[in-house]
Design a protein around this motif. Sequence first.
Motif, PDB file in Angstrom:
ATOM      1  N   HIS A  14       0.855  -1.190   0.000  1.00  0.00           N
ATOM      2  CA  HIS A  14       0.000   0.000   0.000  1.00  0.00           C
ATOM      3  C   HIS A  14       0.889   1.239   0.000  1.00  0.00           C
ATOM      4  N   HIS A  15       0.778   2.027  -1.049  1.00  0.00           N
ATOM      5  CA  HIS A  15       1.587   3.245  -1.152  1.00  0.00           C
ATOM      6  C   HIS A  15       0.877   4.229  -2.063  1.00  0.00           C
ATOM      7  N   ARG A  16       1.036   5.485  -1.767  1.00  0.00           N
ATOM      8  CA  ARG A  16       0.373   6.544  -2.536  1.00  0.00           C
ATOM      9  C   ARG A  16       0.730   6.492  -4.014  1.00  0.00           C
ATOM     10  N   ASN A  17       1.931   6.048  -4.329  1.00  0.00           N
ATOM     11  CA  ASN A  17       2.407   6.047  -5.716  1.00  0.00           C
ATOM     12  C   ASN A  17       2.419   4.658  -6.344  1.00  0.00           C
ATOM     13  N   THR A  44      -3.286   9.985 -12.164  1.00  0.00           N
ATOM     14  CA  THR A  44      -4.632  10.015 -11.594  1.00  0.00           C
ATOM     15  C   THR A  44      -5.570  10.909 -12.390  1.00  0.00           C
ATOM     16  N   VAL A 100      -1.170  12.784  -9.589  1.00  0.00           N
ATOM     17  CA  VAL A 100      -0.276  11.840  -8.926  1.00  0.00           C
ATOM     18  C   VAL A 100       0.096  10.732  -9.907  1.00  0.00           C
ATOM     19  N   LYS A 141       1.367   6.935 -10.505  1.00  0.00           N
ATOM     20  CA  LYS A 141       1.329   5.669  -9.777  1.00  0.00           C
ATOM     21  C   LYS A 141       1.944   4.548 -10.612  1.00  0.00           C
TER      22      LYS A 141
END
Length: 422
Positions: free
Chosen positions: A117-120, A207, A220, A222
């Motif tokens: 789990h990571h924002r990017n 995003t 963002v 990802k």
Amino acid sequence: MGKKKLSGASGASGETHASAEELEARGWKRAGSVTFSRPKVGVGYKSIRDLMGEEYIDYLDLSIKNKLGEGAFANVFLAKLIDGTEVAVKMLKHEHLKNEEEIFLFLKEIKTLKKLHHRNIVQLIGMGGVQDQKGKVIELFVVTEVLKGGTLRRLVQDQMITVHHKQYSIYEATQWCLGVAKALQYLHKATPKVIHRDLKLENVILTVSPRTRKKGEEIVAKLADFGLATLLEKHTKDLYSDIVDEVMKKPEAMWSSLTRTRSNKVVALLEKMQSMSSYGSPSNDESMYSGYAEATGVAGSYGYMAPEVFLNQTYTEKVDIFSFGVLMYNLCYRVIPSLMIMSNGDTQDMVVYAKQVADGFRQPLSDEKIPKHLNEIIESCWSHDPDDRPSATKVVDMLTAVLESEVLDPDEPVGGCCCIVS
């Protein structure tokens, strides 16, 4: 909407399934119950449902809306879960489902990656598939969060076409590179350590599209498609084994005339690209670069492949750093050299290009085109010796320092004239 079964081959239980082609032809509106148990198989093998556990997603829990696109390994659909959550569904192509051991190793790897789990990092939601009565996997799909901003590859490709219209700023490109570097930092520090092995522009998704964003809206970047190199590796190695063996094991003087011709063509094209004042199609012909999926090789894509991978040597997480350097070059210089080669040739030409990179070739850098500090990061990342490449943590620190300095203008306008450089 009620559950709708697709017609197709029937198993002993009377359950039905449809091929990927039939699903695509019908829009994959709703599939019936299609997964068969696998009671009598070798040690270590289970049904997909048993192996994935909580990560398993049944066809019946998906309502397919429309096809989003197609890549080298999968068709991608927009879908909804039962609770209404929009997701992306990647239906793997049949040529990647031939080796059962590789499939189940892939499933186990995906199960591990589900915990990341990571924002990017694009969030993996689960997996599902279809097995026949004998337990053979005939369909396999991956379900992830859906992002509607498009890939960095699509963005740079559009920039190559619309030469005089700046799609994004160098400041934004650096921000997206920082996001990717943070994702790599997270992966490389994970236990067990995760090596992506297929880092490229196609596998970074935004995003929000720069074209449709609202004023002040954050975009963002990802990182996507973890674990897929495991499934693609043997298939692509077999597919291009002849030319790979030739350029790796024989001196150039002993290459076949066809391979020497390919090599000369690639060298001439690279020299032509380096002499051009800008990249792109003068006629803005979108078809010029459309349809060229990045050529996937032994582990990763030939246009982004670290020398040690191409040479079949032992490698570490530093292969991701090399690929990151290529990605950063492509994004900041607004060009994809491998796409130029593919549009003038084929995958075997990319094998020759990868050999040249393994022998030391790199695209030229210019402090007149992008800031010196960014060129220094690119150069360090694609160093020939893995030990000379920085860690992902170091890359994060360097990019953060550039963004916090006054080297780049966060208010750099986009949409105006843009020189796409060689």
